[in-house]
Enzyme design. Structure first.
Site, short mmCIF file in Angstrom:
data_model
loop_
_atom_site.label_atom_id
_atom_site.label_comp_id
_atom_site.label_asym_id
_atom_site.label_seq_id
_atom_site.Cartn_x
_atom_site.Cartn_y
_atom_site.Cartn_z
N SER A 1 2.69 -3.17 8.19
CA SER A 1 2.69 -3.83 9.51
C SER A 1 4.07 -4.35 9.84
CB SER A 1 1.70 -5.00 9.51
OG SER A 1 0.41 -4.55 9.20
N SER B 1 0.82 -1.22 0.00
CA SER B 1 0.00 0.00 0.00
C SER B 1 0.85 1.26 0.00
CB SER B 1 -0.90 0.03 1.24
OG SER B 1 -1.68 -1.13 1.30
N GLU C 1 -3.02 -14.44 1.23
CA GLU C 1 -3.38 -13.55 2.34
C GLU C 1 -4.86 -13.66 2.65
OE1 GLU C 1 -2.32 -9.45 1.70
OE2 GLU C 1 -2.65 -8.92 3.80
#
Ligand code: FAD
Lengths: 378, 373
Positions: A156, A124, A239
């Site tokens: 993350s 992202s 994912e």
């Protein structure tokens, strides 16, 4: 239709169960869930133990059924969550296993399995979230290196990661989906700045990552140059299709604990709340059945989960939020507002589930267009 | 371990679909709406095709298959909106002579503590089995002793025939000995065999034009049958869930077909995200219900069946509503089939297991602390 396991699979389950019964009591105390450096050490330590016992590679090397047994048994036993190892074990690793060269597999997979390397996901960007193909981070070829400049965000575990699965634009002239490449970037390369972002659930969980002329060898590219979008779809299928599977068992345990808490604190007398918990029981049981269905489908399709993963991800992310909303009801007003309650922290972090790994709206688009074949459009 | 149907099972399901498409297509469906009397010829054809005798041992003239196969076939009946006391016919095939072949039409009515006492197709049934009492597993309503898995990939013969022990005075045409349910003699579950004109009925205009209904207000406790009532209720709930599943799957298709064809603002409405997302949610409900129903057919246990019924009910009812929404004004007309799916889904929602009781049973199970996987 068959829910039985082969004798070998049952034997595997029994051995794993015995091993867990011995290994878990020997674990050190769990770290503060918000202390990521401490969690890194703890989660890697647990991965190392799994590896030494021969269970390290279950996330992508084993048969799908063995994987399910592994996830069931580790969750039932209350084993630590993959945590810091999430990206490496659950989607970067499987992508490299599926798409990498032999050399790349030999280089990156063993450290993930041995609990030596933490990976993060640099997909992202501030202006490219749902519309991932709008990403702008540039990689310019210079000899044997790519020189990378741009910005990633909501990454993350970036602060504690050793490697990043990075999407970059290698051909700015090509149509948006065609000019992208998938790279493995070492997080200690010069030019990388990581700035933690405070989340609504606590201090850091993810970060902004600034890339200023970072040099990454061309040999670190997984898949062909400009063919990164296809590789990305493989990553996303893992994912969405398999990464959250183990959590369903954990949610079912949580739900049982919630019912017993309600019984003790008197909230069980509320029939509306009872029925809500009962319904969630049906929901999580069925989600587990859906996983078993998807595992069969993935096996038949050669191992990569298909768009059925979107069906699971969407329903699961909603159910998880309902679970923690129900927890707030069980705790009653004071409990639900107590930020120190474990339930409260989990409720806060459940808010990310309908956003991360593709929002619910994006999953619905995928289901409508790829599974129901409805026309593309707005 | 693979929850998906095998090639043989898919072939069985496809042949059920073909049979129903041939014999109960759109025209026949609409004709049945105008005159909902049971089509006896079709009933016998279903019998000949093994629909009712599917789980009877081959030695008894049955097909020798199991609950998973029955669920697949019932899913097709749900898709086709096939009317009639299908669940009763199937569950009583080894019990009531003539039911297996479709020669005689048998009804099944739960007059237990919370039973709605509704009787489907009262004018079409040759006889009626009534079940009452809450049984040993009152909390689960349809629960009770969990039978060992039926047909779960084992070689064990199907157990349908074992539902019944020899009737104590079957065939006796003695007059009713008591009238009116009053208080059940005891809490244990019972089953009674009645001629179709013995119970006293209150009229009820059914919301589903394809399913005439009557309310049983009193009935003679005649000819007690040693049926395994908890198991009967459990299997009835599972097969009803399978019918709901089929209906839910059909309404997604109907919505998607319409969304691909209908144009507004110069584009097909399926290109609008608001419509797409309705359709996607419909598919998700089907997939989750299907996983639950198929898995429950393999374990045969009461809790999975209860959960499967809850989710299949939700899928059928909410999908029919969303399908109606996607159809717009046409959806609200009598001509579109959407309302038939919704009305039948409402009917089945009330059959064999009420939502409240089911959720209570599922909640109670949580306290036991078991996470069965
Ligand atoms: C806890 C957490 C961890 C994350 N970790 C990572 C990570 O490690 N690596 C990484 O790369 N990313 C990560 N992300 C980012 C995540 O993948 C994105 O947030 C997500 O894809 C959504 O993109 P966005 O935030 O830009 O939202 P936007 O795309 O701006 O969406 C905003 C809203 O608009 C809606 N919307 C957008 N487009 C459409 C459309 N076409 N149709 C209908 N609605 C639409 C969305 O559904 C949403 O409701 C993480 C996010 C969270 C919350």
């Amino acid at each position: 239709m068959d829910l039985t396991y082969t004798p070998e699979e049952e034997e595997f389950r029994v051995r794993l169960r015995e091993w867990l019964a011995k290994a878990l009591p020997e674990l050190p105390a769990r770290p503060d869930p918000l202390d990521w450096p401490a969690r890194r050490a703890y989660d890697l330590g647990w991965q190392r133990r799994l590896y030494d016992a021969g269970y390290g590679s279950l996330h992508w090397d084993a048969s799908p059924t063995q994987r399910l047994i592994f996830l069931e048994e580790t969750e039932l036993a209350g084993a630590p969550y993959v945590g810091a190892n999430f990206v490496g074990l659950l989607h970067a690793g499987p992508t490299i296993a599926a798409e990498g060269t032999d050399e790349q597999r030999a280089r990156w997979l063993p450290p993930i399995l041995r609990g030596e390397a933490v990976w993060c996901q640099g997909f992202s960007e501030p202006d490219a979230g749902s519309d991932l193909a709008a990403l702008r981070t540039r990689a310019v070829r210079d000899g044997d290196d790519y020189v990378i400049t741009g910005q990633k965000t909501w990454t993350s575990h970036a602060e504690i990661a050793d490697w990043c699965e990075l999407l970059v634009r290698t051909d700015p002239e090509a149509p948006r989906h065609r000019g992208i490449s998938w790279l493995a970037m070492p997080m200690d390369a010069p030019g990388i700045t990581v700035r933690p972002l405070r989340t609504l659930a606590g201090p850091a969980e993810f970060a902004e990552v600034f890339l200023d002329e970072v040099r990454v060898p061309v040999a670190n590219r997984v898949g062909a140059e400009h063919d990164g979008w296809r590789v990305t779809m493989v990553t996303l299928s893992f994912e969405r299709g398999t990464a959250f599977v183990g959590e369903v068992v954990a949610c079912r345990r949580t739900l049982g604990g919630l019912a017993r808490t309600a019984r003790v604190n008197g909230r069980w007398d509320d029939p509306v709340l009872r029925r809500r918990l009962g319904r969630l029981n049906a929901e999580f049981t069925a989600l587990w059945r859906l996983i078993q269905w998807n595992v069969g489908a993935a096996g038949a399709a050669g191992g990569t989960p298909g768009a059925g993963g979107s069906v699971f991800k969407l329903r699961y992310s909603q159910a998880r939020q309902e679970l923690y909303d129900a927890a707030a009801e069980v705790l009653g007003t004071a409990g639900a507002l107590d930020a120190d309650q474990e339930w409260t922290a989990a409720r806060l972090s459940s808010l990310s589930y309908t956003i991360a790994a593709g929002t619910s709206q994006i999953q619905r688009d995928i289901i409508a267009e790829r599974l129901l074949d409805l026309p593309k459009g707005r | 371990m693979d929850l998906r149907p095998t090639a043989d099972q898919r072939a069985l399901q496809a042949s059920a679909r073909d049979l129903l498409a041939c014999r109960f297509g759109r025209e026949r469906l609409r004709a049945a709406v105008d005159s909902p009397a049971l089509d006896r010829a079709l009933w016998r054809e279903l019998g000949a095709a093994g629909f009712f005798a599917l789980r009877l041992p081959e030695a008894d003239g049955g097909v020798g298959l199991g609950l998973p196969e029955a669920v697949l076939v019932f899913e097709e009946a749900g898709r086709a909106l096939l009317p009639g006391p299908l669940v009763a016919g199937h569950l009583l095939a080894g019990v009531v002579p003539g039911a297996a072949t479709g020669e005689r039409v048998v009804g099944l009515c739960d007059v237990g503590a919370d039973g709605a006492r509704l009787w489907e197709h009262p004018a079409d049934c040759d006889e009626l089995i009534l079940v009452e009492g809450t049984g040993p597993d009152a909390s689960a309503e349809i629960g009770g002793s969990d039978a060992p898995p039926v047909g779960a990939g084992t070689d064990a013969p199907p157990k349908t025939a074992g539902l019944d022990a020899p009737p104590e005075d079957a065939g006796s045409d003695a007059p009713p000995e008591s009238a009116g349910p009053g208080a059940p003699p005891e809490d244990a579950a019972h089953a009674y065999w009645n001629a179709s004109d013995w119970p006293t009925l209150a009229p009820l205009r059914s919301v589903d034009p394809l399913t005439p209904l009557a309310r049983v207000v009193s009935y003679p406790r005649r000819a007690p049958r040693a049926l395994d009532v908890p198991r009967l209720r459990r299997e009835a709930a599972l097969l009803t869930a399978a019918l709901q599943l089929g209906s839910a799957a059909r309404t997604v298709e109907m919505a998607v077909e319409h969304a691909r064809r209908r144009e507004q603002f110069g584009v097909r409405i399926g290109a609008f995200q608001a419509v797409k997302h309705l359709c996607a949610e419909m598919l998700i409900r089907v997939e989750i219900a299907r996983s639950a129903v198929y898995a429950a057919s393999l374990t045969g246990q009461s809790l999975p069946v209860i959960g499967a019924k809850v989710l299949a009910d939700e899928a059928a009812v909410r999908n029919a509503r969303d399908c109606l929404q996607v159809h717009g004004g046409i959806g609200f007309t009598w001509e579109a089939d959407v309302h038939l799916h919704l009305k039948r889904a409402w009917l089945r929602l009330e059959q064999w297991q009420s939502g409240a009781k089911a959720e209570e049973a599922l909640a109670e199970a949580l306290l036991a602390g078991e996470v069965a996987v």
